[in-house]
Design a protein around this motif. Structure first.
Motif: not given
Length: 531
Positions: A214-242
């Motif tokens: 559903t987006g970079a903040d989809d909880p399923a990404l933790v299972d797919l990527l691991g928490e650290q990689a999901r958090d880094e992705l989420l940070e990058g995408v939020h910066l792009l959105e802003a």
């Protein structure tokens, strides 16, 4: 002013609209040739990277077809490769990355409708990348960017986007976003489709299908990527959105924005979505200026095109010379009669060919956007306009002033082969050739880059069977002399007087000071950097 185009058939219009003609540019070693090969592999044009389809034993790079390119591992001449991709007829023009062959790249860019720029993720914008971008930018060519080698340690992707905008002066719109880099690289997040594409460090044929979220903040990404990689992705995408740049098709087509894709050409990663975007967003042939500044519509019924490249010895057995023509309007047909505007003579286009590196295939017709090879019996030159029907003349193709000079010395007695080789390599635009007025009439070569001297020696040996060497000369500039009859020149003793093949006087200067002195002492004489 625009030259109107009469009504054309719907089938002709469809053929033009499905053409995509683009050039690939980069600094050496950024991965341009690898991206070219993997594009052909993906399109089904070759079966193995480096093997023409149907010739599986031929494991050499398709676009680098010259022996010397394969020996040295660099591209020294542009190559045309034509193939089908997602319903489009694509012509890929692979260009040399080395600065010493930038003139060939410049000519090739004149034949392209868009550009793909390849950047090494660890090095960012390098010198030659910037220079080639400036050439493409002057023509307002739309540009897609492929940031390569994501599977190796590289720079922060935000830094790379910032550098593209700061150094090149265009906005950079990321189309996907890397999840980690180097050893921690897990894949990319497709910003358009909200998909995760996984990078697999296993057999390349075994890949997991993309996962839609559903987006970079989809909880399923933790299972797919691991928490650290999901958090880094989420940070990058939020910066792009802003603060990031959203893709704008009009801005891309106008050359004000580049769409940026992250991936790895060597491992085929990220290639599929990049090529889908290429055929979806890159323009089909559009309006092109003629020599008077009028805009010529590609839907014009009458054929026209221009010669942007000449290559000798593509078929070593026949020692042929091929003129590469960019079709601009109308339909080129086999055996048609056209006018060469430079010669003001009719020329019959027998056996036009489409190219795939060195390989060629005779064709019956070609459409705007196509690059066609014509056998050149000495009647075509770089920059020639060819047309049928309503006259049109395209702008001349400028040459670059020579910066290095050398005397070409024959080492054996094969005089005819020596003369043929010098003349034909000069016809390619590989070098300028002049001859001393006094004393022995040996050829003096002028080139843009010193590496070209090595290439000339090697090609004379391999293609013409002639042993020769370049004796470097300490001149820094050549000037063609334009003066009224009877005008006497005041020249320093160290300025060399020569003539070109048209018997025009050319002076070679050992320093900029000598050139400036001659310009001051001869105010009624024009000293031209190019004839």
């Amino acid at each position: 002013m625009s030259v109107p185009a009469p009504a054309v058939s719907e089938s002709f219009r469809r053929e033009v609209e499905r053409r995509r003609t683009f050039a690939i540019i980069s600094h050496p070693d950024a991965g341009k040739t690898t991206l070219t090969e993997k594009t052909l592999l993906y399109a089904g044009a070759i079966e193995l990277a480096g093997a023409v389809k149907g010739r599986a034993s031929q494991r050499a790079v398709v676009s680098d077809w010259m022996d010397i390119e394969r020996e040295r591992g660099i591209s020294i001449t542009s190559a045309a490769l034509e193939f089908e991709l997602h319903g489009c007829r694509v012509t890929l023009l692979d260009t040399p990355g080395h600065k010493d062959f930038s003139e060939d790249t410049y000519r090739t860019l004149l034949a392209a409708d868009s550009v793909v720029m390849v950047i090494d993720a660890a090095k960012g914008i390098e010198t030659q990348t910037r220079k080639l971008f400036e050439v493409a930018s002057r023509r307002k060519l739309p540009m897609l960017t492929f940031v390569n080698k994501l599977d190796l340690p590289g720079r922060d992707p935000l830094d790379l986007l910032d550098e593209i905008e700061r150094v090149l002066g265009v906005s950079a719109a990321p189309m996907n976003w890397p999840i980690g880099t180097g050893d921690r690289f897990k894949g990319v997040f497709d910003l358009r489709r909200q998909e995760v594409l996984f990078y697999e460090r296993i057999a390349r044929s075994a890949r997991r299908a993309p996962v839609t979220v559903t987006g970079a903040d989809d909880p399923a990404l933790v299972d797919l990527l691991g928490e650290q990689a999901r958090d880094e992705l989420l940070e990058g995408v939020h910066l792009l959105e802003a603060a990031g740049t959203a893709f704008d098709l009009d801005a891309y087509r106008a050359g004000r924005q580049t769409a940026v894709f992250f991936g790895s050409a060597l491992t085929n990663f990220g290639l599929e979505s990049f090529l889908e975007a290429l055929v979806q967003y890159a323009p089909c042939p559009g309006l092109r200026e003629d020599a008077e500044g009028n805009l010529v519509d590609p839907m014009r019924q009458d054929f026209s095109g221009f010669v942007f490249k000449i290559q000798a010895n593509m078929n070593p057995r026949h020692r042929d010379r091929v003129a590469f023509v960019r079709v601009c309007t109308g339909t080129l047909t086999k055996d048609m009669q056209v006018v060469n505007t430079r010669l003001q003579q009719n020329v019959r286009l027998s056996r036009p060919s489409r190219f795939f590196g060195r390989d060629r295939e005779t064709i019956e017709e070609a459409f705007p956007g196509d690059v066609v090879g014509l056998v050149n019996p000495g009647r075509f030159g770089i920059g020639d306009t060819l047309y049928a029907g309503q006259p049109v003349v395209y702008p001349p193709i400028p040459h670059f002033p020579a910066e290095h000079f050398g005397a070409l010395r024959l080492q054996d007695v094969r005089f005819k082969q020596f003369d043929d080789g010098v003349r034909q390599l000069e016809e390619e635009g590989l070098m300028q050739v002049v001859f001393p007025i006094h004393g022995a009439r040996y050829p003096i070569l002028g080139v843009v880059g010193a590496l070209q001297f090595d290439i000339i020696e090697a090609r004379m040996k391999e293609e013409y069977g002639v042993a020769c060497r370049v004796e470097k000369l300490s001149y820094v500039a050549a000037r063609w002399v334009e003066a009224e009859a009877g005008v006497r020149l005041t020249l320093p003793n160290n300025v060399l007087s020569t003539t070109d093949r048209q018997e025009r006087r050319v002076l070679l200067f050992p320093s900029e000071w000598d050139l400036q002195f001659c310009e001051r002492e001869n105010p009624n004489v024009r000293f031209l950097a190019m004839a």
